[in-house]
Design a protein around this motif. Sequence first.
Motif, PDB file in Angstrom:
ATOM      1  N   TYR A  96      47.234  33.746  90.029  1.00 40.28           N
ATOM      2  CA  TYR A  96      47.560  33.731  91.448  1.00 40.28           C
ATOM      3  C   TYR A  96      46.327  34.077  92.263  1.00 40.28           C
ATOM      4  CZ  TYR A  96      47.398  38.810  91.863  1.00 40.28           C
ATOM      5  OH  TYR A  96      46.977  40.105  91.888  1.00 40.28           O
ATOM      6  N   ASN A  97      46.435  33.841  93.544  1.00 37.42           N
ATOM      7  CA  ASN A  97      45.345  34.148  94.446  1.00 37.42           C
ATOM      8  C   ASN A  97      45.949  34.655  95.750  1.00 37.42           C
ATOM      9  OD1 ASN A  97      42.668  34.249  95.236  1.00 37.42           O
ATOM     10  ND2 ASN A  97      42.691  32.197  96.088  1.00 37.42           N
ATOM     11  N   VAL A  98      45.246  35.541  96.407  1.00 37.78           N
ATOM     12  CA  VAL A  98      45.716  36.061  97.693  1.00 37.78           C
ATOM     13  C   VAL A  98      44.601  35.851  98.708  1.00 37.78           C
ATOM     14  CG1 VAL A  98      46.400  38.130  98.973  1.00 37.78           C
ATOM     15  CG2 VAL A  98      47.194  37.805  96.640  1.00 37.78           C
ATOM     16  N   GLY A 104      43.874  41.266  99.570  1.00 42.40           N
ATOM     17  CA  GLY A 104      44.347  41.210  98.188  1.00 42.40           C
ATOM     18  C   GLY A 104      44.459  42.573  97.532  1.00 42.40           C
ATOM     19  N   LYS A 109      51.849  43.335  93.044  1.00 42.17           N
ATOM     20  CA  LYS A 109      53.005  42.682  92.437  1.00 42.17           C
ATOM     21  C   LYS A 109      53.632  43.657  91.467  1.00 42.17           C
ATOM     22  CE  LYS A 109      51.069  39.270  90.542  1.00 42.17           C
ATOM     23  NZ  LYS A 109      49.865  40.090  90.546  1.00 42.17           N
ATOM     24  N   CYS A 112      56.383  39.705  88.254  1.00 43.56           N
ATOM     25  CA  CYS A 112      56.388  38.285  88.630  1.00 43.56           C
ATOM     26  C   CYS A 112      56.419  37.465  87.357  1.00 43.56           C
ATOM     27  CB  CYS A 112      55.168  37.945  89.490  1.00 43.56           C
ATOM     28  SG  CYS A 112      53.633  38.094  88.601  1.00 43.56           S
ATOM     29  N   PHE A 113      55.811  36.319  87.396  1.00 41.26           N
ATOM     30  CA  PHE A 113      55.905  35.433  86.239  1.00 41.26           C
ATOM     31  C   PHE A 113      54.524  34.980  85.799  1.00 41.26           C
ATOM     32  CE2 PHE A 113      54.971  31.984  89.063  1.00 41.26           C
ATOM     33  CZ  PHE A 113      55.583  32.333  90.243  1.00 41.26           C
ATOM     34  N   CYS A 114      53.523  35.749  86.147  1.00 38.33           N
ATOM     35  CA  CYS A 114      52.164  35.261  85.888  1.00 38.33           C
ATOM     36  C   CYS A 114      51.552  35.902  84.649  1.00 38.33           C
ATOM     37  CB  CYS A 114      51.274  35.497  87.097  1.00 38.33           C
ATOM     38  SG  CYS A 114      51.434  37.152  87.779  1.00 38.33           S
ATOM     39  N   PHE A 115      50.497  35.306  84.193  1.00 40.18           N
ATOM     40  CA  PHE A 115      49.684  35.780  83.078  1.00 40.18           C
ATOM     41  C   PHE A 115      50.411  35.812  81.753  1.00 40.18           C
ATOM     42  CE2 PHE A 115      46.438  36.441  85.945  1.00 40.18           C
ATOM     43  CZ  PHE A 115      46.764  37.332  86.931  1.00 40.18           C
TER      44      PHE A 115
END
Lengths: 171, 120
Positions: A96-98, A104, A109, A112-115
């Motif tokens: 993701y990126n902010v 940022g 978070k 979530c569903f990342c990494f």
Amino acid sequence: MVGMSYAAVPLYRLYCQATGLGGTTGAGRGAARIEEMEAVKERVVKVTFNADVHSSLQWNFRPQQSEIYVVPGETALAFYKAKNPTDKPIIGISTYNVVPFEAGQYFNKIQCFCFEEQRLNPQEEVDMPVFFYIDPEFAEDPKMAKVDLITLSYTFFEAKEGQHLALPGYQ
Amino acid sequence: MRSALHSGAGPARSRFSARSRSGAARTMSTAMNFGAKSFKPRPPDKGAFPLDHFGECSASKELFMECLRRSGFQSGACRELSMAYLQCRMERQLMANEPLEKLGFKDLIDEKSEAKPEKS
């Protein structure tokens, strides 16, 4: 540009190993922080959502809301949706990126569903939640005084079986 | 007048092209230059949500999304429903069990416990 974004996943992994990224430094993140933080109700921030997939990933991936209005110190929930329209299972992994960059550091978070690899079976469609908060210290940072829009972007890449982003300190 | 404009345009044109050349180089270099200031993604505090493959909490999510749409996407207006969604996940092993206070819902829990004695 395409070649570079394709290489981003292994390069990102190398970058993490080299710089020791992935640690939990920062303004005391953690359950205690979340429990004790107070909402700064007068400071409304608009969070918009972006969804991208790498060209080799055949998922339909999109946010379920275009924007959400949050205040620092209050946890918020948002959703993305992903569908595998093909006839074979596909494993994706996201980062993701902010933006803006300086905001940022205040964007946390919780879950979530990342990494981590996410496997979608043929024709499967799932909701993907993001549970986050903006640290209340955001409201006290003079550099953030004019920031009232934060954009969260997720990008999914195709992951091969067994591959994972090796972030130090992250299980 | 015309010659003044013309002479003004000359240097401006070359300045512009020089800037765009270095701009392109700058874009290329920051994309690969990990030493420069760039966004550092952090993993989520509590890891990743397992996927809700069977849509067990889709109904709860729909209620939350409807609330968001009704309220003009005000997160603060829909916190009870977001709490309900996370509770749904916890009940179905789609999220590690966590006291709701630790997820930022302390004020909602306190409200509920205050409301109960009044109701009874």
